[in-house]
Design an enzyme around this catalytic site. Structure first.
Site, PDB file in Angstrom:
ATOM      1  N   ARG A 149      34.299  20.312  25.233  1.00 61.37           N
ATOM      2  CA  ARG A 149      33.683  19.456  24.217  1.00 61.37           C
ATOM      3  C   ARG A 149      32.828  18.387  24.887  1.00 61.37           C
ATOM      4  O   ARG A 149      32.816  18.273  26.106  1.00 61.37           O
ATOM      5  CB  ARG A 149      34.759  18.822  23.326  1.00 61.37           C
ATOM      6  CG  ARG A 149      35.845  18.170  24.181  1.00 61.37           C
ATOM      7  CD  ARG A 149      36.461  16.989  23.602  1.00 61.37           C
ATOM      8  NE  ARG A 149      35.526  15.911  23.408  1.00 61.37           N
ATOM      9  CZ  ARG A 149      35.089  15.100  24.375  1.00 61.37           C
ATOM     10  NH1 ARG A 149      35.492  15.243  25.638  1.00 61.37           N
ATOM     11  NH2 ARG A 149      34.245  14.136  24.103  1.00 61.37           N
ATOM     12  N   GLY A 150      32.164  17.577  24.036  1.00 58.10           N
ATOM     13  CA  GLY A 150      31.239  16.581  24.564  1.00 58.10           C
ATOM     14  C   GLY A 150      29.870  17.241  24.626  1.00 58.10           C
ATOM     15  O   GLY A 150      29.750  18.396  25.078  1.00 58.10           O
ATOM     16  N   ALA A 151      28.843  16.520  24.161  1.00 56.09           N
ATOM     17  CA  ALA A 151      27.534  17.146  23.962  1.00 56.09           C
ATOM     18  C   ALA A 151      26.971  17.823  25.222  1.00 56.09           C
ATOM     19  O   ALA A 151      26.671  19.024  25.200  1.00 56.09           O
ATOM     20  CB  ALA A 151      26.569  16.117  23.384  1.00 56.09           C
ATOM     21  N   ARG A 181      28.485  25.050  17.323  1.00 62.18           N
ATOM     22  CA  ARG A 181      28.607  23.708  16.706  1.00 62.18           C
ATOM     23  C   ARG A 181      27.178  23.209  16.449  1.00 62.18           C
ATOM     24  O   ARG A 181      26.304  23.438  17.282  1.00 62.18           O
ATOM     25  CB  ARG A 181      29.333  22.720  17.634  1.00 62.18           C
ATOM     26  CG  ARG A 181      30.805  23.048  17.865  1.00 62.18           C
ATOM     27  CD  ARG A 181      31.486  21.952  18.692  1.00 62.18           C
ATOM     28  NE  ARG A 181      31.843  20.801  17.891  1.00 62.18           N
ATOM     29  CZ  ARG A 181      32.309  19.648  18.408  1.00 62.18           C
ATOM     30  NH1 ARG A 181      32.414  19.497  19.716  1.00 62.18           N
ATOM     31  NH2 ARG A 181      32.643  18.646  17.619  1.00 62.18           N
ATOM     32  N   GLN A 236      40.211  11.901  20.954  1.00 61.38           N
ATOM     33  CA  GLN A 236      39.513  12.016  22.248  1.00 61.38           C
ATOM     34  C   GLN A 236      39.648  10.714  23.056  1.00 61.38           C
ATOM     35  O   GLN A 236      39.657  10.740  24.291  1.00 61.38           O
ATOM     36  CB  GLN A 236      38.023  12.328  22.032  1.00 61.38           C
ATOM     37  CG  GLN A 236      37.737  13.736  21.545  1.00 61.38           C
ATOM     38  CD  GLN A 236      37.662  13.816  20.030  1.00 61.38           C
ATOM     39  OE1 GLN A 236      38.268  13.014  19.327  1.00 61.38           O
ATOM     40  NE2 GLN A 236      36.927  14.776  19.522  1.00 61.38           N
ATOM     41  N   ASP A 260      25.381  12.523  20.380  1.00 62.34           N
ATOM     42  CA  ASP A 260      25.102  13.965  20.293  1.00 62.34           C
ATOM     43  C   ASP A 260      23.661  14.275  19.950  1.00 62.34           C
ATOM     44  O   ASP A 260      23.157  15.346  20.271  1.00 62.34           O
ATOM     45  CB  ASP A 260      26.025  14.609  19.253  1.00 62.34           C
ATOM     46  CG  ASP A 260      27.428  14.714  19.805  1.00 62.34           C
ATOM     47  OD1 ASP A 260      28.078  13.665  19.959  1.00 62.34           O
ATOM     48  OD2 ASP A 260      27.855  15.833  20.119  1.00 62.34           O
ATOM     49  N   ASN A 280      26.959  10.258  16.552  1.00 59.13           N
ATOM     50  CA  ASN A 280      28.056  10.326  17.539  1.00 59.13           C
ATOM     51  C   ASN A 280      29.362  10.491  16.765  1.00 59.13           C
ATOM     52  O   ASN A 280      29.380  10.502  15.532  1.00 59.13           O
ATOM     53  CB  ASN A 280      28.073   9.069  18.413  1.00 59.13           C
ATOM     54  CG  ASN A 280      29.039   9.208  19.583  1.00 59.13           C
ATOM     55  OD1 ASN A 280      29.030  10.223  20.274  1.00 59.13           O
ATOM     56  ND2 ASN A 280      29.898   8.233  19.801  1.00 59.13           N
ATOM     57  N   LYS A 281      30.455  10.606  17.496  1.00 58.24           N
ATOM     58  CA  LYS A 281      31.769  10.866  16.912  1.00 58.24           C
ATOM     59  C   LYS A 281      32.027  10.007  15.680  1.00 58.24           C
ATOM     60  O   LYS A 281      31.725   8.816  15.669  1.00 58.24           O
ATOM     61  CB  LYS A 281      32.833  10.605  17.984  1.00 58.24           C
ATOM     62  CG  LYS A 281      34.271  10.807  17.573  1.00 58.24           C
ATOM     63  CD  LYS A 281      34.561  12.130  16.920  1.00 58.24           C
ATOM     64  CE  LYS A 281      34.142  13.328  17.748  1.00 58.24           C
ATOM     65  NZ  LYS A 281      34.150  14.588  16.945  1.00 58.24           N
TER      66      LYS A 281
HETATM   67  O1  MRU Z   1      33.707  16.412  18.957  1.00 56.42           O
HETATM   68  P1  MRU Z   1      33.443  16.009  20.386  1.00 56.42           P
HETATM   69  O2  MRU Z   1      34.667  15.608  21.117  1.00 56.42           O
HETATM   70  O3  MRU Z   1      32.621  17.032  21.114  1.00 56.42           O
HETATM   71  O4  MRU Z   1      32.534  14.708  20.234  1.00 56.42           O
HETATM   72  C1  MRU Z   1      32.003  14.149  21.396  1.00 56.42           C
HETATM   73  C2  MRU Z   1      31.282  12.883  21.156  1.00 56.42           C
HETATM   74  O5  MRU Z   1      31.121  12.430  20.051  1.00 56.42           O
HETATM   75  C3  MRU Z   1      30.699  12.241  22.370  1.00 56.42           C
HETATM   76  O6  MRU Z   1      30.650  10.854  22.226  1.00 56.42           O
HETATM   77  C4  MRU Z   1      29.275  12.769  22.566  1.00 56.42           C
HETATM   78  O7  MRU Z   1      29.269  14.154  22.575  1.00 56.42           O
HETATM   79  C5  MRU Z   1      28.668  12.270  23.802  1.00 56.42           C
HETATM   80  S1  MRU Z   1      29.389  12.971  25.243  1.00 56.42           S
HETATM   81  C6  MRU Z   1      28.601  12.273  26.538  1.00 56.42           C
END
Ligand code: MRU
Length: 347
Positions: A51-53, A94, A201, A242, A252-253
């Site tokens: 996970r994470g962009a 996603r 997270q 993201d 973002n999240k």
């Molecule tokens: O659903 P996730 O855990 O993939 O969400 C991740 C985030 O919202 C992060 O803040 C974002 O992807 C930036 S990662 C450098």
């Protein structure tokens, strides 16, 4: 490409699988999982095992390479039909992070440049493209973190939401990179970490990464952010993102926009960190960013020993929200720090 133990995604040593750190098991178990095909890659991305962009973009790139390796086709055009099918499947795992579709596009573009070459040449080029996406992200995160340090002074205290560290990217991370690089240089930063409901997270990953790096870390529930800000405990908010729209609105999240509203209220700077490629000028405003909706069971059941809500209660579970540009003090990229009014063509 030289990998490190904590790289969340890599190519297996035998080159036939993508290896990820299964992030759903952290912080209780550090386990490497091998992914062998498009179905396994999509499932790992959708379940947030990876996970994470930026990280899902890197996983997609290696994923397309291993899928390409395994394609058995009579001729080149059949090969491309199958490759595009894998790319379409992985690229749509996603919707919100721009990195995923961007990585897929880069891999397909590189494959098309190899039309007419031998299969071995095509594979070498695709491996090179995936490794380049990976190594560029390492470099980008490092530069972003250097820019972040110019915004901080020793002893500062930062509130962060979700996880934008090494597990979400490569090595330093974006939103957490400043803290991790600062720790290496002997700065004494303090981090307040939102647990980040519903998938935690912040609690599971950010507090794990920051405390492992020796950073003074305090975990709070999401609804305690106003309390810590009101007590003067926060000097700045740092988050990743993201996708950024052309006007600076930022996805973002889920919960990030609430942190930004609070930061504005208390006069605390709110910084967003991302690679420049996260800026998607095809999205004019945040309204154009597609927000992923996830299963309500994540709110009712995940990470609890027993369900915490009636089985049939309705749930709304958006994975991201959009922070309006006017709440963002600056957007920090490897190309520099952008301040409002946002014009991303200036550098
Ligand atoms: O659903 P996730 O855990 O993939 O969400 C991740 C985030 O919202 C992060 O803040 C974002 O992807 C930036 S990662 C450098």
């Amino acid at each position: 490409m030289k990998y490190e133990k904590n790289d969340p995604v890599r190519l297996s040593e035998d080159g036939t699988a993508v290896e990820i750190i299964d992030q759903t098991l952290l912080p209780n178990m550090f386990k490497i999982k091998r992914l062998h095909n498009a179905d396994e890659i999509c499932s790992a991305i959708q379940l947030l095992e990876v996970r994470g962009a930026p990280c899902i973009g890197i996983c997609a790139a290696y994923g397309i390479y291993i899928c390409a390796l395994k394609i058995s086709a009579e001729n080149e055009s059949e090969f491309f039909v199958q490759l595009e099918k894998c790319a379409e499947q992985i690229g749509s795992a996603r919707p919100t992070a721009v990195n995923l579709s961007l990585a897929v596009k880069k891999m397909l573009r590189r494959a098309k440049l190899c039309k007419g070459r031998t299969r071995d040449e095509m594979m070498a080029a695709l491996k090179d493209e995936a490794e380049t996406i990976h190594s560029e992200d390492i470099e980008t995160c490092h530069i972003i973190s250097e820019f972040g340090l110019t915004l901080m002074k020793d002893g500062d205290s930062v509130l962060t939401h979700c996880n934008a560290g090494a597990l979400a990217t490569s090595r330093y991370g974006t939103g957490l990179g400043t803290l991790l690089l600062g720790a290496e240089r002997g700065y004494n930063f303090h981090a307040y970490v939102d647990e980040t409901r519903p998938l935690l997270q912040g609690a599971r990953l950010t507090s794990y990464e920051l405390s492992n790096a020796g950073i003074d870390t305090t975990l709070i529930c999401d609804n305690m952010a106003s309390y810590v800000m009101s007590k003067g405990l926060i000097d700045a908010c740092f988050v990743g993102c993201d996708r950024v729209a052309a006007n600076g609105d930022t996805a973002n999240k889920i919960g990030t926009s609430g942190v930004a509203v609070l930061a504005k209220h208390y006069g605390i700077p709110f910084y967003v960190f991302c690679p420049f490629t996260t800026i998607d000028t095809e999205c004019k405003t945040g309204e154009d960013i597609v927000i992923e909706m996830r299963d309500g069971d994540e709110i009712k059941k995940m990470y609890f020993e027993k369900p915490v809500a009636p089985e049939n209660v309705k749930c709304l579970n958006p994975a991201f929200d959009v922070t309006p540009a006017e709440l963002i003090t600056a957007i920090v990229t490897e190309k520099g720090i952008f301040y409002p009014p946002y014009d991303f063509s200036e550098k």
